[in-house]
Enzyme design. Structure first.
Site, PDB file in Angstrom:
ATOM      1  N   HIS A  72       5.692  -4.458  -6.243  1.00  0.00           N
ATOM      2  CA  HIS A  72       6.231  -3.556  -7.493  1.00  0.00           C
ATOM      3  C   HIS A  72       7.691  -4.349  -7.605  1.00  0.00           C
ATOM      4  O   HIS A  72       8.231  -4.280  -6.759  1.00  0.00           O
ATOM      5  CB  HIS A  72       6.216  -2.122  -7.227  1.00  0.00           C
ATOM      6  CG  HIS A  72       4.766  -1.509  -7.511  1.00  0.00           C
ATOM      7  ND1 HIS A  72       4.559  -0.067  -8.007  1.00  0.00           N
ATOM      8  CD2 HIS A  72       3.598  -1.836  -7.463  1.00  0.00           C
ATOM      9  CE1 HIS A  72       3.636   0.070  -8.085  1.00  0.00           C
ATOM     10  NE2 HIS A  72       2.758  -0.806  -7.722  1.00  0.00           N
ATOM     11  N   PRO A 292      11.520  12.980   0.175  1.00  0.00           N
ATOM     12  CA  PRO A 292      11.008  11.963  -0.015  1.00  0.00           C
ATOM     13  C   PRO A 292      11.325  11.237  -1.265  1.00  0.00           C
ATOM     14  O   PRO A 292      10.741  10.046  -1.399  1.00  0.00           O
ATOM     15  CB  PRO A 292       9.322  12.470  -0.302  1.00  0.00           C
ATOM     16  CG  PRO A 292       9.482  14.092  -0.265  1.00  0.00           C
ATOM     17  CD  PRO A 292      10.962  14.366   0.157  1.00  0.00           C
ATOM     18  N   LYS A 296      12.013   6.855   1.547  1.00  0.00           N
ATOM     19  CA  LYS A 296      12.838   6.086   2.678  1.00  0.00           C
ATOM     20  C   LYS A 296      12.557   6.601   4.235  1.00  0.00           C
ATOM     21  O   LYS A 296      12.736   5.996   5.268  1.00  0.00           O
ATOM     22  CB  LYS A 296      14.339   6.730   2.453  1.00  0.00           C
ATOM     23  CG  LYS A 296      15.073   5.794   1.255  1.00  0.00           C
ATOM     24  CD  LYS A 296      14.965   4.388   1.690  1.00  0.00           C
ATOM     25  CE  LYS A 296      15.258   3.456   0.177  1.00  0.00           C
ATOM     26  NZ  LYS A 296      14.069   2.576   0.311  1.00  0.00           N
ATOM     27  N   TYR A 384      16.944   0.882  -3.178  1.00  0.00           N
ATOM     28  CA  TYR A 384      15.597   1.349  -3.348  1.00  0.00           C
ATOM     29  C   TYR A 384      14.712   0.379  -2.597  1.00  0.00           C
ATOM     30  O   TYR A 384      13.675   0.604  -1.794  1.00  0.00           O
ATOM     31  CB  TYR A 384      14.960   1.524  -4.866  1.00  0.00           C
ATOM     32  CG  TYR A 384      13.655   2.128  -4.659  1.00  0.00           C
ATOM     33  CD1 TYR A 384      13.331   3.354  -5.238  1.00  0.00           C
ATOM     34  CD2 TYR A 384      12.455   1.210  -4.729  1.00  0.00           C
ATOM     35  CE1 TYR A 384      12.146   4.133  -5.114  1.00  0.00           C
ATOM     36  CE2 TYR A 384      11.216   1.921  -4.839  1.00  0.00           C
ATOM     37  CZ  TYR A 384      11.165   3.328  -5.146  1.00  0.00           C
ATOM     38  OH  TYR A 384       9.738   3.732  -4.938  1.00  0.00           O
TER      39      TYR A 384
HETATM   40  P1  FAD Z   1       5.566  10.671  12.747  1.00  0.00           P
HETATM   41  O1  FAD Z   1       4.833   9.838  11.861  1.00  0.00           O
HETATM   42  O2  FAD Z   1       5.779  11.999  12.502  1.00  0.00           O
HETATM   43  O3  FAD Z   1       4.980  10.376  13.992  1.00  0.00           O
HETATM   44  C1  FAD Z   1       5.320  11.176  15.089  1.00  0.00           C
HETATM   45  C2  FAD Z   1       4.053  11.268  16.116  1.00  0.00           C
HETATM   46  O4  FAD Z   1       4.224  12.018  17.291  1.00  0.00           O
HETATM   47  C3  FAD Z   1       2.689  12.102  15.519  1.00  0.00           C
HETATM   48  O5  FAD Z   1       1.681  11.461  15.567  1.00  0.00           O
HETATM   49  C4  FAD Z   1       2.753  13.445  16.448  1.00  0.00           C
HETATM   50  O6  FAD Z   1       1.593  14.019  16.467  1.00  0.00           O
HETATM   51  C5  FAD Z   1       3.481  12.944  17.772  1.00  0.00           C
HETATM   52  N1  FAD Z   1       3.907  13.909  18.563  1.00  0.00           N
HETATM   53  C6  FAD Z   1       4.650  14.834  18.061  1.00  0.00           C
HETATM   54  N2  FAD Z   1       5.201  15.743  18.953  1.00  0.00           N
HETATM   55  C7  FAD Z   1       4.619  15.150  20.203  1.00  0.00           C
HETATM   56  C8  FAD Z   1       4.601  15.336  21.595  1.00  0.00           C
HETATM   57  N3  FAD Z   1       5.281  16.355  22.116  1.00  0.00           N
HETATM   58  N4  FAD Z   1       3.971  14.686  22.511  1.00  0.00           N
HETATM   59  C9  FAD Z   1       3.107  13.704  21.997  1.00  0.00           C
HETATM   60  N5  FAD Z   1       3.187  13.178  20.637  1.00  0.00           N
HETATM   61  C10 FAD Z   1       3.938  14.045  20.075  1.00  0.00           C
HETATM   62  N6  FAD Z   1       7.854   9.631   3.632  1.00  0.00           N
HETATM   63  C11 FAD Z   1       7.955   8.773   2.615  1.00  0.00           C
HETATM   64  O7  FAD Z   1       8.620   7.742   2.342  1.00  0.00           O
HETATM   65  N7  FAD Z   1       7.124   9.379   1.310  1.00  0.00           N
HETATM   66  C12 FAD Z   1       6.361  10.059   1.515  1.00  0.00           C
HETATM   67  O8  FAD Z   1       5.564  10.677   0.596  1.00  0.00           O
HETATM   68  C13 FAD Z   1       6.363  10.972   2.651  1.00  0.00           C
HETATM   69  N8  FAD Z   1       5.440  12.096   2.737  1.00  0.00           N
HETATM   70  C14 FAD Z   1       5.569  12.925   3.830  1.00  0.00           C
HETATM   71  C15 FAD Z   1       4.872  14.062   4.032  1.00  0.00           C
HETATM   72  C16 FAD Z   1       4.892  14.768   5.096  1.00  0.00           C
HETATM   73  C17 FAD Z   1       4.083  16.015   5.380  1.00  0.00           C
HETATM   74  C18 FAD Z   1       5.662  14.519   6.340  1.00  0.00           C
HETATM   75  C19 FAD Z   1       5.514  15.255   7.484  1.00  0.00           C
HETATM   76  C20 FAD Z   1       6.433  13.402   6.179  1.00  0.00           C
HETATM   77  C21 FAD Z   1       6.278  12.414   4.995  1.00  0.00           C
HETATM   78  N9  FAD Z   1       7.353  11.216   4.763  1.00  0.00           N
HETATM   79  C22 FAD Z   1       7.257  10.593   3.739  1.00  0.00           C
HETATM   80  C23 FAD Z   1       8.025  10.897   5.941  1.00  0.00           C
HETATM   81  C24 FAD Z   1       7.269   9.738   6.792  1.00  0.00           C
HETATM   82  O9  FAD Z   1       5.921  10.251   6.770  1.00  0.00           O
HETATM   83  C25 FAD Z   1       8.003   9.804   8.018  1.00  0.00           C
HETATM   84  O10 FAD Z   1       9.257   9.358   7.898  1.00  0.00           O
HETATM   85  C26 FAD Z   1       7.262   8.869   8.894  1.00  0.00           C
HETATM   86  O11 FAD Z   1       5.889   9.476   9.300  1.00  0.00           O
HETATM   87  C27 FAD Z   1       8.181   8.647  10.081  1.00  0.00           C
HETATM   88  O12 FAD Z   1       7.306   8.337  11.383  1.00  0.00           O
HETATM   89  P2  FAD Z   1       7.459   8.430  12.784  1.00  0.00           P
HETATM   90  O13 FAD Z   1       6.579   7.568  13.558  1.00  0.00           O
HETATM   91  O14 FAD Z   1       8.750   8.348  13.105  1.00  0.00           O
HETATM   92  O15 FAD Z   1       7.112  10.083  12.967  1.00  0.00           O
HETATM   93  C1  DHB Z   2       5.299   7.888  -2.477  1.00  0.00           C
HETATM   94  C2  DHB Z   2       6.237   8.725  -2.038  1.00  0.00           C
HETATM   95  C3  DHB Z   2       7.483   8.781  -2.299  1.00  0.00           C
HETATM   96  O1  DHB Z   2       8.146   9.772  -1.767  1.00  0.00           O
HETATM   97  C4  DHB Z   2       8.037   7.937  -2.872  1.00  0.00           C
HETATM   98  O2  DHB Z   2       9.330   8.049  -3.376  1.00  0.00           O
HETATM   99  C5  DHB Z   2       7.143   6.983  -3.703  1.00  0.00           C
HETATM  100  C6  DHB Z   2       5.832   7.138  -3.582  1.00  0.00           C
HETATM  101  C7  DHB Z   2       3.877   7.786  -2.462  1.00  0.00           C
HETATM  102  O3  DHB Z   2       3.412   8.751  -1.579  1.00  0.00           O
HETATM  103  O4  DHB Z   2       3.021   7.154  -2.936  1.00  0.00           O
END
Ligand code: FAD
Ligand code: DHB
Length: 389
Positions: A72, A292, A296, A384
């Site tokens: 994009h 969100p 980021k 962005y």
């Molecule tokens: P996570 O993806 O949370 O992974 C952490 C892992 O650790 C999980 O699999 C969990 O099960 C595991 N865990 C937790 N506790 C324990 C424990 N005690 N022992 C062992 N394992 C454990 N970001 C965007 O940019 N756009 C979005 O649209 C967006 N939507 C989101 C929607 C939701 C509902 C959430 C929660 C987050 C969203 N995010 C979004 C943020 C993005 O998904 C996260 O920033 C990203 O997943 C971070 O990755 P991570 O691996 O640090 O954490």
């Molecule tokens: C999506 C989520 C976001 O938070 C964003 O800023 C752009 C795209 C997505 O889930 O596609």
């Protein structure tokens, strides 16, 4: 058990870190609380910065991303019927890539499977021990057995609700937080996207976002009340509300269909300092959350993983602890800028319950300034597409 780095959490941060370490010949074990199916069933982020794409390439897992990811070159912001396009390529020379977090996670698990790297799923009672000593360890239970892993370092990649951050003494940990008075209701539908680029919409009925995963899979969000439940929102009510929040030229192109996923996420800004305590390092959502708006969350998790990988390589391959000692400050310097951008995008595009006419005028003036100022659009585009590591 014994390993060099015990990684708590098998989300994108933990998996990516394990593969980067493996490439450097550093041994790790990943402990995940859920099943693999559960982790792969979560629909989350959708926009990748080049930094994360580069890390996926480094560990040899970018084939599908290169084939299926959609480049994009810009995005659309709207305010009522007014539209404004931000051209990423013009301002930064760099596009973003639309490719779901679910697919990123699947590609990382597939690569670990190919390499015969083990993940311990469904672990319970994960506890971190002796983090401020030279000999930390992690214990957990699985199927009734208690297991202990001795390690050199612990990487806390266990998301916002994990145990790692809570293992840092309260006297050391400093937390900064803003909770927003609304959430995002998101749906996934097997319909063609409304537009070739994303549309971030501010309307008098609240925020909406039109995004996508591929040419036959669309992702849409509308700002909702924190008290709303998914069951309150029929598909019909969702499509109706979305149409009313985006410019009519776009609404005319909306193809609706049944939702295949529907969920509500609250919005929060959060940072904890420091991101390292003794031999524990926090990465990703374990240390910081962004609302969100601006996509980021996943991307800033990837930046932490990059810094931590460099620090651990320096330790094991070059005998230098300089990277370990500077990890927290280096990661936080980028985190705070990303927090600022996500807070700013959120403030610009949402309707707040206590917003008065002055606040609305501020949003309108900010958008007018973006329209008129090349420098303002350039600043938005720079943030962005992703700040450099
Ligand atoms: P996570 O993806 O949370 O992974 C952490 C892992 O650790 C999980 O699999 C969990 O099960 C595991 N865990 C937790 N506790 C324990 C424990 N005690 N022992 C062992 N394992 C454990 N970001 C965007 O940019 N756009 C979005 O649209 C967006 N939507 C989101 C929607 C939701 C509902 C959430 C929660 C987050 C969203 N995010 C979004 C943020 C993005 O998904 C996260 O920033 C990203 O997943 C971070 O990755 P991570 O691996 O640090 O954490
Ligand atoms: C999506 C989520 C976001 O938070 C964003 O800023 C752009 C795209 C997505 O889930 O596609």
């Amino acid at each position: 058990m014994k390993t060099q780095v015990a990684i708590i959490g098998g989300g994108p941060s933990g998996l990516l870190l394990s593969l980067l370490l493996q490439k450097a010949g550093i041994d790790s074990v990943v402990l995940e609380r859920q099943t693999k199916e559960h982790v792969l069933g979560r629909i989350r982020a959708g926009v990748l910065e080049q930094g994360l794409v580069g890390l996926m390439r480094d560990v040899g897992v970018a084939d599908r991303l290169d084939k299926e990811g959609i480049l994009h070159d810009g995005t659309v912001l709207s305010y009522g019927e007014d539209r404004l396009r931000i051209d990423f390529r013009e301002h930064t020379g760099t596009p973003v890539v639309v490719y779901g977090q679910t697919e990123v996670t699947r590609d990382l698990y597939d690569a670990r499977d190919r390499l015969g790297m083990d993940t311990v799923f469904e672990v319970e009672d994960v506890t971190l021990h002796d983090l401020d000593s030279d000999a930390p360890s992690v214990s957990f239970t699985k199927g009734g057995d208690t297991v202990r892993i001795d390690c050199d370092f612990v990487a806390g990649c266990d998301g916002f609700h994990g145990v790692s951050r809570k293992s840092i003494p309260a006297s050391v940990l400093r937390e900064y937080e803003r909770v927003y008075p609304f959430g995002w209701l998101g749906i996934l539908s097997e319909t063609p996207p409304i537009h070739e680029e994303l549309i971030y919409a501010n309307s008098d009925r609240g925020f909406a976002l039109c995004s996508m995963r591929n040419p036959m899979l669309s992702r849409y969000y509308v700002q909702c009340s924190l008290s709303d439940k998914v069951e309150d929102w029929s598909d019909e009510a969702f499509w109706d509300e979305l149409k009313r929040r985006i410019p009519s030229v776009d609404a005319a192109n909306l193809v609706t269909g049944p939702s295949i996923e529907k969920s509500i996420a609250p919005l929060r800004s959060y940072v904890c300092e420091p991101m390292r305590w003794g031999r524990l390092f926090l990465c990703g959502d374990a240390a910081h959350i962004v609302p969100p708006t601006g996509a980021k969350g996943l991307n800033s998790a990837a930046a932490d993983v990059h810094y931590l990988n460099e620090a651990l390589r320096d330790h094991y391959l070059n005998g230098s602890d300089a990277g370990i000692d500077s990890y927290s400050a280096r990661a936080l310097a980028r985190v705070w800028k990303v927090e600022r951008f996500s807070w700013w995008m959120t403030s610009l595009l949402h309707r707040f319950p206590d917003q008065n006419d002055f606040d609305l005028k501020m949003q309108q003036a900010e958008l007018a300034f973006l329209r008129e100022s090349d420098a303002a659009r350039s600043a938005l585009a720079t943030n962005y597409v992703g700040l450099p590591y």
